[in-house]
Design a protein around this motif. Structure first.
Motif, short mmCIF file in Angstrom:
data_model
loop_
_atom_site.label_atom_id
_atom_site.label_comp_id
_atom_site.label_asym_id
_atom_site.label_seq_id
_atom_site.Cartn_x
_atom_site.Cartn_y
_atom_site.Cartn_z
N ASP A 1 13.09 -13.63 60.41
CA ASP A 1 14.11 -14.48 61.02
C ASP A 1 15.08 -14.99 59.97
O ASP A 1 16.31 -15.04 60.19
N PHE A 2 14.54 -15.40 58.81
CA PHE A 2 15.41 -15.89 57.74
C PHE A 2 16.37 -14.80 57.26
O PHE A 2 17.57 -15.02 57.07
N GLN A 3 15.86 -13.60 57.10
CA GLN A 3 16.70 -12.50 56.62
C GLN A 3 17.79 -12.14 57.62
O GLN A 3 18.91 -11.78 57.25
N ARG A 4 17.45 -12.30 58.91
CA ARG A 4 18.44 -12.02 59.94
C ARG A 4 19.58 -13.03 59.87
O ARG A 4 20.76 -12.68 59.98
N LYS A 5 19.18 -14.32 59.70
CA LYS A 5 20.20 -15.35 59.57
C LYS A 5 21.04 -15.13 58.31
O LYS A 5 22.25 -15.33 58.30
N GLU A 6 20.38 -14.74 57.23
CA GLU A 6 21.09 -14.47 55.99
C GLU A 6 22.11 -13.35 56.17
O GLU A 6 23.22 -13.41 55.65
N TRP A 7 21.73 -12.38 56.92
CA TRP A 7 22.66 -11.26 57.13
C TRP A 7 23.89 -11.71 57.90
O TRP A 7 25.00 -11.34 57.56
N HIS A 8 23.65 -12.53 58.91
CA HIS A 8 24.79 -13.06 59.67
C HIS A 8 25.66 -13.94 58.78
O HIS A 8 26.89 -13.93 58.90
N ARG A 9 25.01 -14.71 57.91
CA ARG A 9 25.77 -15.56 56.99
C ARG A 9 26.67 -14.73 56.09
O ARG A 9 27.81 -15.09 55.80
N LYS A 10 26.18 -13.63 55.68
CA LYS A 10 26.93 -12.80 54.73
C LYS A 10 28.05 -12.01 55.38
O LYS A 10 28.81 -11.33 54.68
N GLN A 11 28.18 -12.13 56.71
CA GLN A 11 29.29 -11.45 57.34
C GLN A 11 30.61 -12.16 57.05
O GLN A 11 31.68 -11.57 57.16
N GLY A 12 30.55 -13.47 56.72
CA GLY A 12 31.72 -14.22 56.30
C GLY A 12 31.66 -14.47 54.81
O GLY A 12 30.86 -13.88 54.08
N PRO A 13 32.51 -15.38 54.31
CA PRO A 13 32.41 -15.71 52.88
C PRO A 13 31.06 -16.38 52.61
O PRO A 13 30.62 -17.25 53.36
N HIS A 14 30.44 -16.00 51.55
CA HIS A 14 29.11 -16.53 51.28
C HIS A 14 28.85 -16.51 49.78
O HIS A 14 29.57 -15.90 48.99
N PHE A 15 27.78 -17.19 49.47
CA PHE A 15 27.37 -17.31 48.07
C PHE A 15 26.37 -16.21 47.75
O PHE A 15 25.37 -16.05 48.46
N VAL A 16 26.68 -15.49 46.70
CA VAL A 16 25.72 -14.50 46.19
C VAL A 16 24.74 -15.20 45.27
O VAL A 16 23.52 -15.01 45.35
N ASP A 17 25.25 -16.02 44.37
CA ASP A 17 24.42 -16.85 43.50
C ASP A 17 24.72 -18.30 43.85
O ASP A 17 25.89 -18.73 43.90
N LYS A 18 23.67 -19.07 44.12
CA LYS A 18 23.83 -20.47 44.49
C LYS A 18 24.41 -21.27 43.33
O LYS A 18 24.47 -20.80 42.19
N LEU A 19 24.81 -22.49 43.69
CA LEU A 19 25.44 -23.35 42.70
C LEU A 19 24.45 -23.69 41.59
O LEU A 19 23.30 -24.08 41.86
N GLY A 20 24.90 -23.54 40.36
CA GLY A 20 24.08 -23.84 39.19
C GLY A 20 24.95 -24.44 38.11
O GLY A 20 26.15 -24.68 38.29
N TRP A 21 24.37 -24.70 36.98
CA TRP A 21 25.12 -25.32 35.88
C TRP A 21 24.87 -24.57 34.59
O TRP A 21 23.87 -23.86 34.43
N GLU A 22 25.81 -24.74 33.68
CA GLU A 22 25.63 -24.27 32.31
C GLU A 22 26.45 -25.17 31.40
O GLU A 22 27.42 -25.79 31.82
N VAL A 23 26.03 -25.27 30.18
CA VAL A 23 26.69 -26.10 29.18
C VAL A 23 27.52 -25.19 28.30
O VAL A 23 27.02 -24.21 27.75
N THR A 24 28.80 -25.51 28.18
CA THR A 24 29.70 -24.66 27.40
C THR A 24 29.55 -24.95 25.92
O THR A 24 28.84 -25.87 25.50
#
Length: 1677
Positions: free
Chosen positions: A1252-1275
């Protein structure tokens, strides 16, 4: 008028000129002009004669001045009398080429005389004749410059003379006589030639001019010269002309002028290449054998035009005369060339080559030089050039001391197969014994018995050891038997091998092969017969005919000669241009298309055969100038008679070729021919060649009706008219006179080798003009025929190579002639390709195995050569030997014996016998062996056993072999107890025999190991019993320990049915080889346990039921080979392994690479799958759920991929009812397998949720979506960047950032170019903690990603920030201040979470008022106030980021401390002085503008310790207080300046000067008083209504900072006062104020203008403050 033949219609380029309408009038015109030309010719001849006589007379006077005069007189005479020749010839008169040629013939007298003498072999009369001709020709050529006549090239044809004319030479005593003569007739040759003309008109003129010129030169009509006496002082010449000629002479000159003008253009266009031909050797250099110190001279004569250039080579290296002065002399004269070698020695022994080359090609001729040396002491003087007398008794052969040379071939070339266009090389190493380095062999190559010469198609090389021949571009013409002949003196040896060349791949599939062997036959002036051989390959369709193409030499344009294909393999090509050279090629055509062209023919020139013969016999000698004398006047205007001997030499369906001989009566001029035909039985004669007279006595008649009979006749024509016709031919039927041959008969194949068969046949009956035969072969049953040869072979026997051994073939043959190919013969009987058999060689090593009173047992070894088949038996003969005299041979056995041991009965006791043995096979009984040594027939009484026999070595490898033997026939007095095996190296002595085994062997075989690779060994066996060890067996043949290439071993195999078998292969079998299996090296007689099957080169021994009874060594030997054998041991362990493998194969399972598994696909689909290691194409699968089979449908999607072994089932959605057990069942033939997967309870629930989760994910990815979730890095700058990776973005997609549900405003929109979104947070700290969210959205949907930076997550981030800040810290540095010494380091920026610690000499520092630490901006520092020596040492700054520590260290000791401390002392004193000096702290503006009558009150604060002195200046002069101006100084710091009523006199610059012992300071204020009317108000402090002030300059940097910060000053309300602020002076030292001072300033600021007089607070130094904002004690902010 008849229509033109098709070949003329087709080739307009060549024949257009001959068919022009203007040609008829031109031809008739030149006939009328003949007599006028004869008259003109007479005039020129007379002038020539006078010039010759005059010049000969001048020559007698040695070319004196009189000679020149005589020559001039002769030239003038010619000029006067040859006026007719000068019409219209001005352009040609100045031809550069003619001048060159005239000059070439006008060489000086001496050089040409010598040359003529050499060429005429010293003939004095010829020499004088040549000289006379040269002088006359010189005058004649000068005269000819004004005519269109050209001197003929010496290599061209002379036209016919009158029948009664004969050649005569001028003798010396008749040199001064006037004689009758006729000039040799020749065609012209001009240098500036461009070939065929471009326009129709020029071609017409060219043809007409050529015909006219020929007749002009050829005629001698009406001219005769009579003999008259000549005195020594003058010459008189009388001409006798007929009256008819005299009348015509003047009338025809105008017509001649026109002809000459047309001729001029023709000669400028003549083909330069018309007489060129390649060099050829008339006389080749011959080999010489000479004695040392002698001279030798090679001669050769070369023909060719232009004259070839000859180069001499020694062993293929050009001879350079300059590098060997005096050694070589090379001469060339008139086609005669020579190479002289002086004082020859052994270094001159070589092969010499003369290479002749011109523009047409190159040819070489070879000769060898052998230099011999006398064996004894010979007088050296006899060895020099000259005749040498041979002393008696010297037995030296012509080629040295050897009486015979032995020539052998090594590394021979075999039968070669190639394809057209490929390169084929043949090579052979030649060994000559004895090897005499200075004597080189003659290497000769032959093809089908014909010597081969090097050419562009064939290259030969001799390296001194190896002879090679390379066919650079093979053609079917190159197919044949190649023979290498090595000649050494009187001895030679040959080696031959056949080369097969098959057709190249056709450009069009199904097209026939290319014709071959194109030759030009019967070439004449305007036609040639081209012949060829038909190809063996017709492409599967009958050949319809052939196209013939021609190409003029020097061009690349090919022209097709026939419009329709011709079937006859000969074709007459007409329409050639006389004098030009051509090459030809032929193409075959069938229904599929046209073949590739054949190899081109050799070039052929369109010349009369007589011209060609003369050119070859005298090709390069200069024209000798023979004068032909006639004794009586020839006939005038002779009409030629009829040709003779007219016959049909060739008749086909397409054409008829006629041949005839020229008539006897034809006059001086050349003649041409008209051919006429009529249908047989009629007299309706039609002229065939209406437009073009034929020049050659050959003609091909086309356009005849097939099947009709025709008669032919020929007429001659010249300028006098057309002659009578010849006798008509017999009636000729238009049909092929040469019939296609009948099929050959009696095709007999016989064995030859294992890859070839000899085929013989009988010639077909009534065969005519056979070219050869084509042989084809076919594998029985295949129905496909392949050609065995591609070049027709002559004879009735041929060896067909390249066949497959063991296959059965049938053969057929067909004959070939020019008419075509015969039908195929009947197929031969099938024959299996095997080597031919022969009788075996003799057996050897006969020995006695046992002897009793009346019998003897013999043993022997098998023949070394079995004759290609197995030996069927042996025959034994014996004879008595009495007193050493042998008797008569007697047969011991009538029936052949198969064993190599035999007992001969009924012998006489004590008689001596000799024995011989002969072997027999299918071919017969071989030669008997040599007689054995004598043996005495007597009873053996010895106790030990006799010798073992039949000792043999098998399974020879690089380190081991197996030795077999048979037990002795004579066992001794007790049974045999065992055997001993001895061995030694072959070359070792007898004492080196050693025993292989210490204990006697019970078995009769032994595997001997430990051999050295490459070493040769011999073996023997001895038997032993209780009495001892018996006699040894015969020694085996030497055996080399090596594993031969291609050696194979016995392999055990278990097939898919579990059948166990032993397999052995052999690729070295002969036709009669057999596989012989044995167990424990004993023949297998019981077939109940083993089944043996042999096919081709493979043999299989299959176990019926493998068990313990089958344990042992299994060996296989291949008979009639070079010892091919192998063995395999099956022990108990191997048997168990094989039985287990057999069971697995009998009851197989489908091997699985992976068990049944489940996975969730991208769309939330559920995939069940498993993978087998391999599946066949017939594999299938069943799918079961909860013990019920399910099938492919809407819910289940099933698939089986046999190639990859993948079996899968896909479900769109996993529902609650799908909980249970899933099973996949596989079946692949007999093999089965299954795999199950249980999905129950939590396992099923987890899988369902994931789907069920994968099905929802697939529908989510039909529009703009995040490939990698929000994260941080120090420059690297220690800033924090929030980032995420997005996909499926378009231009309208928006991104919004939030922190704690509040939107973060971003300066610019992100373009998503790299698919990454970022948010940069600089100088990250605690205030930046919170929950961050980013949202993507457009019309397709939205997606969000959240990042919590609180508590642990925030701590982790701050730790990373602190780590990056710590890593950015610079090295510690030392700085001195007024308070003490400061240690500091810079970081990117500072955060409170970064903990700082300091260590002094490894001890943690405790901070006090004297030792402090803090942070100022990005600087982290440690302040040591009032440093002491105890403060020396090593200081370490420790930065802790929450996880790890980072250290920076500096050494504050020694010189570093001393320098820092001295700087501190200096700065401290400077600070005290700066602190206590007198100064004006503030209150005075820079400028004051005030109205007249107003009151001005200025005040300020001063400071100093001690209290400063205060004084005022006005305009730089001392200024004191008075009634109007009151100056006050109160409390040591407050100063005031008051003017009660200002006037314009009060304007000026006022200065306050404060002074104490530490310094003086002056502050200026400018007062401007302006006159105004109205009321005057008093300004107390800073009057806001009346005064405008400008702020005073400040002297402290702290004040500067305050001024910079306070930009919003209060605007003054006094309109009359304008104040401007000056720029602060840089580098001012900031004042240090006490709290008291600060309060005073604040108080003063309240009483003055807010902008002009505010006292600024100067803070304490930054080092006294910490980062947290704490103030030092006693200080206010």
């Amino acid at each position: 008028m008849m229509s033109l033949p098709f070949y003329q219609r087709h080739h307009e380029h060549y024949d257009r000129a001959y068919r022009h309408k203007a040609l008829e009038s031109t031809v008739s015109q030149y006939q009328k002009e003949t007599k006028s030309k004869s008259a003109v010719y007479a005039q020129g001849s007379t002038a020539y004669a006078r010039g010759s006589a005059a010049y000969r007379h001048a020559s007698a006077a040695n070319l004196s001045l009189d000679s020149s005069a005589a020559y001039s007189h002769g030239s003038s005479a010619y000029d006067l009398e040859s006026a007719a020749y000068s019409y219209g010839s001005t352009a040609y008169d100045h031809s550069a080429a003619q001048s060159k040629r005239s000059a070439a013939y006008s060489l000086d007298s001496e050089s040409l005389s010598k040359s003529s003498a050499a060429y005429s072999r010293g003939s004095e009369s010829i020499n004088k004749l040549a000289a006379a001709y040269r002088l006359g020709a010189e005058a004649y050529s000068l005269g000819l410059k004004d005519s269109s006549l050209m001197i003929e090239d010496q290599s061209y044809k002379m036209s016919p003379k009158a029948k009664r004319a004969k050649q005569n030479l001028i003798s010396e005593d008749k040199e001064n006589e006037a004689i009758d003569y006729s000039v040799p007739i020749f065609t012209g040759r001009e240098v500036s030639i461009s070939g065929i003309t471009d326009t129709e008109e020029e071609r017409v003129k060219e043809s007409a001019a050529y015909v006219a010129q020929r007749n002009l030169f050829a005629t001698g009509e009406g001219v005769s010269v009579s003999k008259v006496a000549k005195s020594t002082s003058e010459e008189e010449r009388h001409e006798k002309k007929s009256r008819k000629v005299a009348i015509r002479e003047s009338a025809e000159r105008v017509a001649l002028k026109k002809t000459l003008e047309e001729t001029q253009a023709f000669h400028k266009k003549l083909n330069q290449d018309k007489l060129l031909h390649a060099p050829e050797f008339v006389i080749e250099p011959r080999s010489h054998t000479i004695w040392e110190k002698q001279n030798v001279k090679f001669h050769c004569s070369v023909a060719g035009w232009p004259a070839p250039r000859v180069t001499w080579y020694k062993n293929n290296v050009p001879i350079n005369v300059q590098t060997h002065p005096g050694k070589y002399i090379i001469e060339s004269r008139y086609g005669l060339h020579s190479l002289e070698i002086s004082t020859c020695d052994f270094d001159d022994i070589a092969q010499y080559r003369a290479s002749a080359m011109n523009v047409k090609g190159e040819i070489s001729a070879y000769a060898s030089l052998v230099v011999k040396r006398y064996k004894g002491d010979i007088d050296a003087s006899l060895l020099y050039a000259g005749t040498v007398s041979m002393p008696l008794g010297l037995g030296v052969t012509p080629h040295g001391y050897a009486s015979r040379f032995e020539i052998s071939f090594v590394d021979k070339f075999d039968v070669a197969f190639g394809r057209e266009g490929e390169t084929i090389s043949l090579g052979c190493t030649v060994v000559i014994n004895p090897d005499i380095k200075r004597f080189k062999p003659d290497i000769e190559w032959y093809r089908n018995g014909v010597l081969i010469t090097p050419s562009k198609w064939v290259q030969m090389h001799w390296s001194g050891e190896r002879a090679s021949l390379t066919l650079t571009h093979a053609n079917k013409e190159d197919e044949g038997l190649y023979t290498l002949r090595v000649v050494m003196g009187d001895y030679y040896e040959e080696y031959s091998g056949y080369v097969f060349v098959r057709d190249a791949d056709a450009e069009i599939p199904g097209a026939p092969g290319a014709p071959l062997d194109v030759q030009c036959l019967d070439a004449n002036k305007d036609y040639v017969i081209v012949s060829w051989k038909q190809p063996a390959v017709d492409g599967g369709n009958p050949i319809l005919g052939y196209f013939i193409d021609r190409c003029e030499v020097g061009t690349t344009h090919w022209t097709q000669c026939n419009e329709t294909p011709v079937k006859f393999a000969r074709f007459p090509v007409t329409g050639l241009i006389e004098g030009r050279s051509y090459i030809f090629r032929v193409r075959a055509v069938n229904k599929a298309g046209i073949s590739l062209p054949s190899r081109v023919s050799e070039p052929v020139a369109a010349l009369d055969p007589a011209d060609r013969a003369r050119l070859r016999s005298h090709p390069s000698a200069p024209w000798t100038g023979q004068i032909i004398v006639t004794e009586e006047e020839p006939a005038e205007g002779v009409v030629p008679g009829p040709p003779t001997d007219l016959q049909v030499i060739e008749a086909t369906k397409n054409y008829v070729v006629l041949s005839w001989k020229p008539p006897g009566q034809r006059g001086h001029e050349g003649i041409m021919y008209f051919v006429e035909k009529c249908v047989a039985g009629t007299e309706d004669w039609q002229r065939v060649n209406t437009e073009i007279p034929v020049k050659s006595p050959r003609f091909a008649v086309f356009d005849l009706s097939e099947g009709k009979s025709y008669c032919f006749r020929v007429r001659c024509c010249n300028s006098a008219g057309i002659g009578e016709p010849s006798e008509a031919t017999e009636a000729t039927v238009v049909d092929d006179k040469l019939d296609i041959p009948k099929a050959p008969g009696r095709i007999m194949p016989t064995r030859n080798t294992d890859t070839s068969v000899v085929v013989t046949w009988t010639e077909p009956p009534d065969a005519k003009e056979l070219v050869g035969y084509y042989i084809e072969s076919s594998v029985v049953g295949s129905g496909r025929w392949e050609p065995c040869n591609n070049n027709p072979v002559k004879g009735t026997r041929f060896i067909c190579h390249g066949l497959v051994n063991g296959e059965k073939y049938v053969f057929r043959v067909r004959a070939v002639n020019a008419a075509g190919l015969s039908e195929f013969s009947q197929d031969s009987e099938p024959i299996e390709v095997q080597a031919a058999i022969a009788a075996p060689s003799p057996p050897y090593d006969i020995m006695v195995l046992e002897s009793v009173r009346d019998s003897m047992a013999l043993g022997w070894k098998q023949p070394k050569v079995t004759g290609g088949t197995e030996i069927t038996g042996y025959y034994v003969n014996y004879r008595e030997v009495v007193d050493g005299v042998p008797g008569k041979w007697m047969e011991a056995n009538i029936k052949a014996i198969s064993e190599r041991a035999y007992r001969i009965q009924n012998l006489k006791e004590n008689m001596v016998y000799q024995f011989q043995v002969a072997a027999a096979n299918l071919a017969g009984v071989g030669t008997p062996s040599l007689p054995s040594q004598p043996f005495k027939c007597e009873e053996w009484t010895i106790a030990v056993p006799g010798p073992p026999h039949d000792v043999a070595c098998i399974e020879v490898r690089k380190d081991s072999l197996v030795l077999l033997w048979k037990e002795p026939v004579y066992t001794g007095r007790s049974p045999i107890a065992g055997y001993y095996v001895d061995m030694k190296e072959t070359e070792a002595k007898e004492e080196h025999w050693r025993s292989v085994n210490e204990k006697p062997l019970q078995k009769k075989y032994l595997k001997i190991g430990g051999l050295k690779e490459g070493v040769s060994y011999v073996f023997r066996v001895r038997a032993t019993n209780q009495a001892g060890v018996g006699k040894p067996s015969n020694v085996t043949e030497p055996v080399v320990a090596e594993t031969r290439p291609g050696t194979k071993e016995v392999v055990v195999n278990v097939d898919d049915n579990g059948v166990i078998s032993l397999n052995f292969e052999c690729d070295q079998m002969s036709p009669n080889s057999k596989f012989v299996w044995s167990k424990n090296y004993e023949p297998i007689e019981d077939d109940s346990r083993l089944n043996i099957d042999t096919k081709g080169g493979k043999s299989k021994a299959t176990f019926k039921d493998l068990g313990e009874d089958d344990l042992g060594i299994y060996s296989c030997v291949v008979t009639d080979t070079d010892g091919v054998s192998s063995s395999l041991t099956i022990d108990e362990e191997e048997m168990k392994r094989l039985l287990a493998l057999s069971h697995e194969r009998k009851f197989p399972t489908v091997p699985l690479a992976s068990e049944l598994a489940v996975e969730i696909l991208e769309k939330g689909e559920v995939r069940f799958w498993l993978q087998a290691e391999k599946l066949s194409g017939n594999a299938k699968a069943n799918f079961v759920f909860n013990d019920k089979e399910i099938f492919n449908g809407e819910k289940y999607k099933m698939k089986v991929d046999q190639k990859t072994g993948l079996v899968e089932m896909i479900m769109d959605k996993l529902e609650d009812k799908d909980e249970g057990t899933y099973t996949f069942q596989l079946q692949d033939g007999k093999a089965t397998n299954q795999s199950s997967l249980v999905l129950i309870g939590d396992v099923f629930k987890k899988l369902q949720d994931e789907a069920d989760f994968q099905r929802k994910e697939w529908h989510r990815k039909q529009g703009p979506h995040f490939v990698d979730k929000l994260g941080w890095e120090v420059t690297d700058d220690c800033n924090v960047m929030l980032k995420c990776k997005v996909a499926n973005i378009k231009k309208e997609t928006h991104i919004v950032w939030y922190k704690d549900d509040r939107e973060i405003m971003v300066d610019e929109e992100h373009d998503f170019k790299d698919g990454v979104c970022t948010l940069l947070i600089s100088e990250f700290s605690k205030k930046d903690a919170g929950v961050y969210e980013v949202i993507l959205k457009d019309d397709r949907g939205k997606d969000s990603s959240e990042l919590k930076l609180k508590e642990t997550a925030f701590a982790d981030l701050m730790n990373e920030v602190c780590r990056r800040i710590a890593l950015s810290a610079t090295d510690l540095k030392i700085q001195s201040t007024a308070e003490g010494i400061r240690l500091y380091s810079y970081v990117t920026y500072y955060v409170e979470d970064l903990r700082v610690g300091w260590v002094h000499n490894d001890t943690q520092i405790k901070f006090t008022d004297r030792v402090k630490t803090g942070v100022t901006g990005e600087q982290i520092w440690l302040q040591i106030n009032e440093p002491t020596p105890q403060d020396k040492g090593k200081y370490t700054m420790e930065l802790f980021d929450g996880k790890t520590g980072h250290k920076k260290t500096v050494d504050l000791s020694g010189q570093a401390f001393d320098e820092a401390f001295a700087e501190f002392q200096r700065l401290k004193q400077a600070a005290i002085a700066e602190k206590n000096r007198a100064r004006v702290l503030g209150g005075l503006p820079d400028v004051v503008t005030i109205q007249e009558g107003k009151a001005l009150n200025l005040s300020c604060t001063v400071w100093g310790d001690p209290t400063p002195e205060v004084s005022w200046l006005k305009n730089e002069k001392a200024f004191v207080s008075d009634a109007n101006c009151i100056l006050k100084f109160e409390s040591g710091k407050n100063v005031s300046f008051t003017i009660s009523t200002v006037s314009t006199l009060d304007s000026g610059k006022y200065s306050i000067v404060v002074k104490n012992k530490y310094g003086t300071e002056t502050s200026d204020v400018t007062v401007i008083v302006i006159s105004v009317s109205g009321q005057t108000d008093t300004v107390q402090g800073q009057d806001q209504n009346n005064v405008a002030v400008s702020k005073k300059k400040k002297t402290t940097t702290a004040s500067k900072r305050k001024e910079g910060e306070k930009k919003d000053f209060i605007k003054p309300h006094v309109e009359e006062v304008i104040a401007t602020e000056e720029t602060p002076v840089p580098n001012e030292t900031p004042p240090v104020e006490t709290e008291k001072d600060t309060k005073s300033n604040q108080q003063a600021a309240k009483t003055t203008d807010g902008k002009a007089a505010v006292a600024e607070m100067v803070p304490q130094p930054a080092e006294s403050l910490d980062r947290q904002g704490k103030k030092p004690p006693g200080k206010k902010p």
